[in-house]
Design an enzyme around this catalytic site. Structure first.
Site, PDB file in Angstrom:
ATOM      1  N   GLU A 184       0.806  -1.231   0.000  1.00 55.89           N
ATOM      2  CA  GLU A 184       0.000   0.000   0.000  1.00 55.89           C
ATOM      3  C   GLU A 184       0.840   1.282   0.000  1.00 55.89           C
ATOM      4  O   GLU A 184       0.807   2.073   0.962  1.00 55.89           O
ATOM      5  CB  GLU A 184      -0.967   0.003   1.191  1.00 55.89           C
ATOM      6  CG  GLU A 184      -2.011  -1.074   1.069  1.00 55.89           C
ATOM      7  CD  GLU A 184      -3.230  -0.857   1.979  1.00 55.89           C
ATOM      8  OE1 GLU A 184      -3.254   0.106   2.754  1.00 55.89           O
ATOM      9  OE2 GLU A 184      -4.168  -1.668   1.886  1.00 55.89           O
ATOM     10  N   GLU A 396      -5.483  -8.282   0.110  1.00 50.06           N
ATOM     11  CA  GLU A 396      -6.152  -7.944   1.377  1.00 50.06           C
ATOM     12  C   GLU A 396      -7.595  -7.563   1.099  1.00 50.06           C
ATOM     13  O   GLU A 396      -7.878  -6.848   0.132  1.00 50.06           O
ATOM     14  CB  GLU A 396      -5.527  -6.729   2.072  1.00 50.06           C
ATOM     15  CG  GLU A 396      -4.236  -6.947   2.788  1.00 50.06           C
ATOM     16  CD  GLU A 396      -3.807  -5.709   3.579  1.00 50.06           C
ATOM     17  OE1 GLU A 396      -4.666  -4.869   3.917  1.00 50.06           O
ATOM     18  OE2 GLU A 396      -2.604  -5.591   3.828  1.00 50.06           O
TER      19      GLU A 396
HETATM   20  C1  NOJ Z   1      -4.288  -2.225   4.882  1.00 49.24           C
HETATM   21  C2  NOJ Z   1      -2.958  -2.418   5.523  1.00 49.24           C
HETATM   22  O1  NOJ Z   1      -2.077  -2.997   4.605  1.00 49.24           O
HETATM   23  C3  NOJ Z   1      -3.035  -3.231   6.790  1.00 49.24           C
HETATM   24  O2  NOJ Z   1      -1.816  -3.081   7.467  1.00 49.24           O
HETATM   25  C4  NOJ Z   1      -4.207  -2.784   7.635  1.00 49.24           C
HETATM   26  O3  NOJ Z   1      -4.231  -3.410   8.858  1.00 49.24           O
HETATM   27  C5  NOJ Z   1      -5.486  -3.036   6.842  1.00 49.24           C
HETATM   28  N1  NOJ Z   1      -5.452  -2.279   5.643  1.00 49.24           N
HETATM   29  C6  NOJ Z   1      -6.758  -2.636   7.585  1.00 49.24           C
HETATM   30  O4  NOJ Z   1      -6.774  -1.270   7.783  1.00 49.24           O
END
Ligand code: NOJ
Length: 492
Positions: A184, A396
């Site tokens: 991200e 994710e």
């Molecule tokens: C994206 C992130 O990569 C992760 O670290 C985070 O916990 C999740 N989103 C949820 O916010």
């Protein structure tokens, strides 16, 4: 196919070989923050400074204890029957000051061996159990020593990241075939370097995110080329970058201004990274012209969005082997004419208000997440159409519960189930080349500034209990059935 988007069969079987995974990240689960010579990273520093920037000033010094409880995590992975496990390496666990120079000077220093052994065991155990490791090199936890030298704001990070990446490819790449360089980059650039809400916690309104994004893209591309030229032939793996993206709809679908606003937000959220990497080595034209015009108005000598050189564009173009995307939520975009005093911010650069639809359920635990399962299908179609139908991995996707979280999380499972239905439609109706879906997260863990108050896990952890027991939520048991059936079986 004998169904339309409004009616579909009771059994949704996914394509053979479809991957079902779950994800974690080193800082959020490992703990052992200074164990066996691990160097400090920016989140260690940030959380230890206190100052109420994190929920109840919590830290991930212990977190889920995965550094010592890997066997417990493995039990969860096996119980679910995951085909893939996505996790990240702690850079400063492997290289305490972030540089390979440190290791080399010390020869086979014990610090290095401890970190390597930990990840070797994880990788070997996963493979021994038929689970494919998807390894992220960097997930927000920059070694503090590198941040002290300017972190992602300086171009020097590009070489250092490349050396770290080569070190990891060389050490683990005989067994790891799926790599993510950076998790991200957009969240990192915005939350860490623009807003200063994430470590290292220093706001740089208007410029920080663009500078960081610029160096992140360069670093990713350089590491991809290192893999391509030095490791690919022998290791035969694939390398990409994991991009967070919301889905954005115009607030008023018939308003041209809102349609354009929605496009600008997609350009900023996703295309800022995806277009250079997957299309032509350069930023989206709409963003370049917007930011240049606003910068001029503000008296900057040049655009706040930096430019790539022609050589950099050639290096960046095509530097990914699959499209990794992370989806959580959707917003409506409403055009908004900025006033002069509002302008010094990347979020204001796009002249748009982002709103939820009042009918969308809001996750109380993480207030930015409005639950919109159909958004994922639209996002996948957008990626297919915009980026030449790439192989897509969802690395994710998840829904948090607040704390305390009931083990019977029926409502949350319903969100997952709807999401999986949307994935099915994306594959069968939209012909999207989706091959992997990973739930965030395997375990309840440290949710950055929300600390342990937001629980994304398939497994519950009682953080007050020193043994940190992992207990499956109902969602874990349901997800295990989905994996076993390679889809949804039984009435919807
Ligand atoms: C994206 C992130 O990569 C992760 O670290 C985070 O916990 C999740 N989103 C949820 O916010």
């Amino acid at each position: 196919m004998a169904f339309s988007s409004s009616s579909y069969p009771e059994e949704l079987t996914f394509p053979e070989g479809f991957g079902w995974g779950a994800s974690t990240a080193a800082y959020q689960v490992e703990g052992g923050w200074d164990a066996d010579g691990k160097g400090p990273n920016v989140w260690d520093t940030f959380t230890h400074q206190g100052g109420d920037r994190v929920f109840r000033n919590q830290t991930a010094d212990v977190a889920c204890g995965s550094y010592t409880l890997w066997e417990e995590d493995l039990k969860c992975i096996k119980q679910l029957g995951l085909t893939h496990y996505r996790f990240s390496l702690s850079w400063s666990r492997l290289l305490p000051d972030g540089t390979t120079g440190f290791i080399n000077q010390k020869g086979n220093c014990f610090l290095k061996i401890e970190g390597i052994d930990y990840y070797n065991k994880m990788i070997n155990d996963l493979l021994a159990n038929g689970v494919i490791p998807v390894v992220v090199l960097y997930h927000f936890d920059l070694p503090q020593h590198l941040e002290d030298q300017g972190g992602w704001k300086t171009e020097a990070i590009v070489e250092v990241f490349d050396a770290y990446a080569q070190f990891c490819f060389g050490t683990f790449g005989d067994r790891v075939k799926l790599w993510i360089t950076i998790n991200e980059p957009n969240t990192l650039a915005l939350c860490a370097y623009e807003l200063g809400k994430f470590a290292p916690g220093v706001p740089n309104p208007g410029t920080g995110a663009y500078q960081a994004a610029h160096n992140i893209i360069r670093a990713h591309a350089k590491a991809w080329h290192s893999y391509d030229s030095l490791f690919r032939k022998k290791q035969n793996g694939q390398v990409s970058i994991a991009l967070f993206s919301p889905w954005i709809e115009p607030a008023n679908p018939t308003s041209l201004a809102d349609q354009k606003a929605a496009k600008r937000v997609m350009a900023l959220a996703l295309d800022l990274f995806a277009k250079p990497i997957f299309i032509d080595g350069d930023y989206p034209t709409v963003l370049k012209s917007w930011v240049a015009a606003i910068s001029k108005k503000q008296g900057y000598p040049s655009s706040r969005l930096p430019e790539f050189t022609e050589e950099e564009k050639r290096m960046i173009k095509g530097s990914a082997d699959f499209f990794a995307v992370q989806y959580y939520t959707t917003r409506l975009a409403k055009h908004h004419e900025n006033s002069e005093e509002e302008l010094k911010s990347l979020l204001k650069d796009i002249g748009t208000d982002l709103l939820p639809d009042p009918s969308w359920p809001c996750s109380q635990a993480s207030s930015w997440i409005y639950v919109v399962p159909w958004g994922i299908r639209k996002l996948l179609k957008y990626i297919k159409d915009t980026y030449n139908n790439p192989v897509i991995y969802i690395t994710e996707n998840g829904f948090p519960q607040g704390d305390p979280a009931p083990l019977d999380d029926t409502q949350r499972w319903e969100y997952f189930r709807q999401t999986i239905q949307e994935l099915y439609k994306a594959i069968h109706l939209d012909k999207v080349n989706l091959q992997l879906y990973c739930v965030w997260s395997l375990l309840d863990n440290f949710e950055w500034i929300e600390g342990f108050s937001s629980r994304f896990g398939l497994y519950h952890i009682d953080f007050e209990n020193p043994t940190l027991p992992r207990v499956p939520y109902k969602s874990a048991m349901e997800y295990a059935k989905i994996i076993q059936n390679n889809g949804i079986k039984g009435p919807l």
